[in-house]
Design a protein around this motif. Structure first.
Motif, short mmCIF file in Angstrom:
data_model
loop_
_atom_site.label_atom_id
_atom_site.label_comp_id
_atom_site.label_asym_id
_atom_site.label_seq_id
_atom_site.Cartn_x
_atom_site.Cartn_y
_atom_site.Cartn_z
N THR A 1 2.23 42.99 36.82
CA THR A 1 1.51 42.63 35.60
C THR A 1 0.34 43.58 35.38
OG1 THR A 1 2.13 40.29 35.73
CG2 THR A 1 0.14 40.84 34.49
N ALA A 2 0.32 44.22 34.23
CA ALA A 2 -0.72 45.21 33.93
C ALA A 2 -0.52 45.72 32.51
CB ALA A 2 -0.65 46.38 34.90
N MET A 3 -1.53 46.47 32.05
CA MET A 3 -1.36 47.26 30.85
C MET A 3 -0.78 48.59 31.29
SD MET A 3 -1.84 47.25 27.53
CE MET A 3 -3.26 46.24 27.07
N TYR A 4 0.31 48.99 30.66
CA TYR A 4 0.98 50.23 31.01
C TYR A 4 0.68 51.30 29.97
CZ TYR A 4 3.52 48.08 34.84
OH TYR A 4 3.84 47.47 36.03
N TYR A 5 0.29 52.47 30.45
CA TYR A 5 -0.10 53.57 29.59
C TYR A 5 0.81 54.78 29.83
CZ TYR A 5 -4.51 51.01 29.09
OH TYR A 5 -5.45 50.05 28.85
N CYS A 6 1.09 55.46 28.76
CA CYS A 6 1.77 56.74 28.81
C CYS A 6 0.72 57.84 28.72
CB CYS A 6 2.75 56.82 27.64
SG CYS A 6 3.59 58.36 27.45
#
Length: 127
Positions: A91-96
């Motif tokens: 669970t997390a915010m995923y960034y490109c």
């Protein structure tokens, strides 16, 4: 600067799968190395996987090895992160992110090496 737009996040139960997408306005030399990072609440941002968009070489952090797969579609200027066997701790915010480092390798997963970031997509895994 090339624009990066993530999508595909959502809520899933543990053991499930999600595929994240990162659409770049174009693939250029400045985005030849792309990666996925994630940041959980109260934790530092960490690299998950990286890819050379022109050569296809990949690198994974231990957290995703065997469960996550990074890939790219050069025609669509899109990088994907297929996440299987998801865990609550994913669970997390995923960034490109994108970069063009010195040298030929795109194996870096250091946040400081990347200067072009998307806005992020939230992934929530419940038990």
């Amino acid at each position: 600067q090339v624009q990066l737009v993530e999508s595909g996040g959502g809520s899933v139960q543990a053991g499930g799968s999600l595929r994240l997408s990162c659409a770049a306005s174009t693939f250029t030399y400045s985005t030849r190395c792309m990666a996925w990072f994630r940041q959980a609440p109260g934790k530092e941002r960490e690299g998950v996987a990286s890819i050379s968009v022109f050569l296809g070489e990949t690198n994974y952090a231990d957290s995703g090895k065997g469960r996550f797969t990074i890939s790219r579609d050069k025609g669509e200027s899109t990088v994907y992160l297929q996440m299987n066997s998801l865990k609550v701790e994913d669970t997390a915010m995923y960034y490109c992110a994108a970069t063009s480092p010195l040298g030929s390798s795109c194996s870096t997963l250091r946040e400081a090496d990347f200067g072009n970031w998307g806005q992020g997509t939230q992934v929530t895994v419940s038990s």
